[in-house]
Design an enzyme around this catalytic site. Structure first.
Site, PDB file in Angstrom:
ATOM      1  N   ASP A   1      -0.517  -6.028   1.313  1.00 47.55           N
ATOM      2  CA  ASP A   1       1.072  -6.660   1.593  1.00 47.55           C
ATOM      3  C   ASP A   1       2.099  -6.749   0.624  1.00 47.55           C
ATOM      4  O   ASP A   1       2.643  -6.698   0.044  1.00 47.55           O
ATOM      5  CB  ASP A   1       1.432  -6.764   2.937  1.00 47.55           C
ATOM      6  CG  ASP A   1       1.697  -5.742   3.975  1.00 47.55           C
ATOM      7  OD1 ASP A   1       1.400  -4.393   3.075  1.00 47.55           O
ATOM      8  OD2 ASP A   1       1.075  -5.917   5.177  1.00 47.55           O
TER       9      ASP A   1
ATOM     10  N   GLU B   1      -1.346  -0.144  -1.126  1.00 48.21           N
ATOM     11  CA  GLU B   1      -3.319   0.915  -1.223  1.00 48.21           C
ATOM     12  C   GLU B   1      -3.588   0.663  -2.746  1.00 48.21           C
ATOM     13  O   GLU B   1      -5.377   0.566  -2.871  1.00 48.21           O
ATOM     14  CB  GLU B   1      -2.331   2.802  -1.544  1.00 48.21           C
ATOM     15  CG  GLU B   1      -1.621   2.716  -0.103  1.00 48.21           C
ATOM     16  CD  GLU B   1      -3.058   2.372   1.174  1.00 48.21           C
ATOM     17  OE1 GLU B   1      -4.102   2.246   1.287  1.00 48.21           O
ATOM     18  OE2 GLU B   1      -2.239   2.590   2.002  1.00 48.21           O
TER      19      GLU B   1
HETATM   20 ZN   LIG Z   1      -3.654  -1.054   4.080  1.00 49.77          ZN
END
Ligand SMILES: [Zn+2]
Length: 679
Positions: A581, A517
């Site tokens: 990621d 995030e």
């Molecule tokens: Zn995301």
């Protein structure tokens, strides 16, 4: 209200409707359970299978799912918790009228009262159907489209308030493309056999829906063809999903006068007047090309087509709350044909999902009181601080960024605000009226309540304390215009966050989620927003170019990843998520190393702490998915499928390569020059 959170970037795209029963295998199990692995697979050949192969074999997708994974199981456990909360509330027969308990009880019970719903049949929408029949001209059409917006339906486009992307403290009106019944533009425009077949199924579905409101077969087919032709024209002027990812191209703030010049064929005065919004102030027109196209369509579309199209929009947005014939036909197409899901969820789960959405924070408040320990919040605060520090260390060491841009990046990182668990201030539902009896009327009441609440924001300052997800949502998000990361209570459970697991696994799971995030603030979209959440370029040209060069490598790696027969991931569509990621893995690994202070923990079950870190990540994404659902998600989802999320990003990371001894010749090996080293 689907578009309200448009700018928020979530961890996982999932629809509550997809989920159903499953066994619990979260709590009480070891953090990394060897029976979930397939040790016969080499990590370098298929890391996803190596970590999850055992689990995948023992968890086929149950009939009432289109996919099944770690998120599903948590969602499932949540459903049970929410059900017991609702049942407790429903037992309060004397709940005072207007109380939250009364609203939850009557909303849920109205949805479960199938006898009453069957008896009513098409009746709940008959009044609206009649209004459509009586439309006479374009002005009427536009005025009725505004009424539908009020009902939470969005024919042709979405209209909503959200933060001005260049002045993030103010709420402005937004127009955003929409109006398609199929999940993506591609389905209308692609010329291949499978798209053609799907279009036929869609027209067939439309025909059946028109028949359910009393049209004979010939009429119904005619209506269906008209809708299909109209939507195909809309698709032709729509942005693709990749185009929608460009925040600058989708930001076109203008006055009402300018809007009328841009799209003169649409009667904007009638639209805003019907909304009771004579002066909408500045309006962001998401896609100029689309609204110009709509303007042209107003002139070339006959009244019969408008009536068919609006009727279809009404039916589509109502079907699930009407009698069984509507519900079944709706599932037949959207569940079976599009997602390959053989069976519908049981009714209680569907109704629960609706109540949990409509009275989200009311139910959420009960949920956190019962199920969210204060200690979880404290541990998360510490973890987030560790992650932020680690991200800062990595930024300082980047070899591709100038000091000038690094300074701005650090400022933005420091400015990220964090929300954990649940909102400080709960939403007030006192103006929402829920009555015993009509499920459909309650649905409309909830939608109008939401619409009016949103509409009132226009021209006011942004309430930064507001949450875009309910506490009971198993997900997380970054909102660029608030520069904030948000973690609802429901994701703070195993396998994401486990008080009993070793740190390696927790950093690999929830740590990577936090880092993911945070990285969204610095992905290809997020990096275009400054520390105050404004679309405002703070990069030197050289740094922006260096970033692009690196992210192009990631695009290529995902473009080349085959998930199903000849189907590839779309590297450009999924770029933001893939950057997040990869960044999340790097940052959390750094935070984990910091926490170890130079010590190396003993292996557990023969697995080193570094291995357990990456395995903690990989098991979050274990998942079985039906081919049709996968095919749809490759077209529509900005997230790569779970398998690719596990099999691509780690192979760009030296620590991972070392931990699993990945070598040239292994199937997933990436030569050093092709690896993406970004954050
Ligand atoms: Zn995301």
């Amino acid at each position: 209200m689907r578009r309200l959170l448009f700018m928020a970037i979530v961890l996982f795209a999932s629809s509550a409707a997809l989920f159903a029963d499953g066994e619990s295998d979260g709590a009480g199990e070891k953090a990394i359970c060897t029976k979930n692995m397939d040790a016969s697979v080499k990590p370098g050949d298929n890391f996803f299978e190596y970590v999850n192969g055992g689990w995948i074999k023992s968890h086929p997708v149950p009939p009432e799912y289109s996919q099944y994974g770690a998120f599903t199981i948590l969602y499932e456990e949540n459903q049970k918790k929410l059900r017991s909360l609702i049942e407790k509330v429903s037992a309060q027969e004397n709940a005072p009228k207007g109380s939250v308990a009364q609203k939850i009880r009557d909303f849920y019970n109205s949805g479960m009262d199938t006898v009453a719903i069957e008896k009513l049949g098409v009746k709940p929408i008959q009044k609206e159907l009649n209004k459509i029949i009586e439309l006479k001209n374009n002005e009427d059409v536009v005025a009725y489209m505004a009424t539908m917006q009020r009902y939470g339906m969005a024919p042709v486009f979405y209209f909503f308030a959200s933060a001005d992307q260049r002045n993030s403290s103010m709420e402005i009106a937004n127009l955003y493309q929409g109006g398609l019944g199929l999940p993506d533009v591609d389905y209308y425009l692609n010329d291949n056999e499978s798209s053609k077949k799907l279009r036929e199924s869609y027209v067939n579905h439309l025909t059946k829906m028109f028949q359910l409101i009393g049209e004979n077969e010939e009429q119904a087919k005619k209506s269906a063809d008209a809708v299909m032709a109209f939507e195909t024209k809309l698709a032709g002027v729509s942005f693709t999903r990749v185009e929608q990812r460009d925040p600058v191209k989708n930001y076109n703030k203008m006055t009402l006068v300018q809007l009328k010049e841009t799209a003169p064929g649409y009667d904007w005065d009638s639209f805003f007047k019907s909304l009771g919004l004579e002066d909408p102030g500045d309006i962001n027109v998401g896609q100029i090309k689309f609204f110009k196209g709509v303007s042209d369509l107003m002139n070339e579309t006959d009244m019969a087509t408008w009536k068919a199209y609006l009727t279809w929009n009404l039916l589509d947005a109502s079907a699930n709350y009407l009698s069984d014939d509507f519900v079944k036909q709706n599932f037949e197409f959207y569940g079976k044909t599009l997602s390959g899901q053989p069976e519908m969820q049981p009714r209680w789960k569907r109704v629960l999902g609706v109540v949990s959405g409509g009275l989200g924070e009311a139910l959420g408040q009960l949920y956190v009181e019962e199920y969210f320990p204060a200690s979880s919040k404290e541990r998360m605060v510490t973890l987030v601080n560790n992650l932020r520090a680690a991200f800062g260390q990595r930024v300082a060491k980047l070899d591709w960024m100038t000091d000038e841009t690094k300074k701005k990046a650090q400022e933005k990182l420091d400015a990220i605000t964090v929300k954990i668990g649940y909102p400080d201030k709960w939403r007030d539902y006192s103006k929402l009226e829920i009555v015993p009896g009509s499920y459909f009327d309650n649905i409309i009441a909830v939608r109008e309540f939401g619409f009016n609440r949103n509409l009132k924001k226009i021209g006011k300052s942004v309430d930064k304390a507001e949450w875009g997800m309910t506490p009971q949502t198993v997900n997380a998000y970054y909102n660029p215009s608030n520069n904030e990361i948000v973690f609802p209570a429901a994701i703070l459970q195993p396998p994401f966050f486990s008080p009993d697991a070793d740190d390696a696994v927790n950093y690999g799971a929830i740590g990577v989620v936090i880092g993911h995030e945070m990285t969204h603030g610095f992905d290809d979209q997020g990096r275009q927003y400054d520390k105050d959440g404004n679309l405002n370029d703070w990069w030197t040209e050289a740094d922006a170019n260096a970033f692009k060069e690196k992210t192009d490598k990631l695009v290529a790696l995902f473009d080349n990843y085959v998930v199903l027969d000849s189907l590839h991931v779309n590297g450009n569509l999924t770029l933001g998520e893939n950057i997040a990621d990869l960044g999340g893995l790097n940052i959390s690994y750094q935070a984990y190393q910091n926490s170890l202070n130079g010590k190396t923990p003993e292996p557990v079950d023969g697995l080193t702490s570094d291995q357990r870190f990456y395995m903690g990540y990989a098991q979050v994404w274990r998942q079985n998915i039906r081919p049709k659902a996968l095919e749809q998600s490759l077209k529509t989802d900005v997230h790569s499928p779970g398998e690719a999320r596990v099999n691509v990003p780690p192979f760009n990371i030296d620590a991972f390569i070392k931990a699993f001894n990945v070598k040239e010749g292994d199937k997933l090996y990436i030569p050093k020059d092709d690896r993406a080293y970004i954050w």
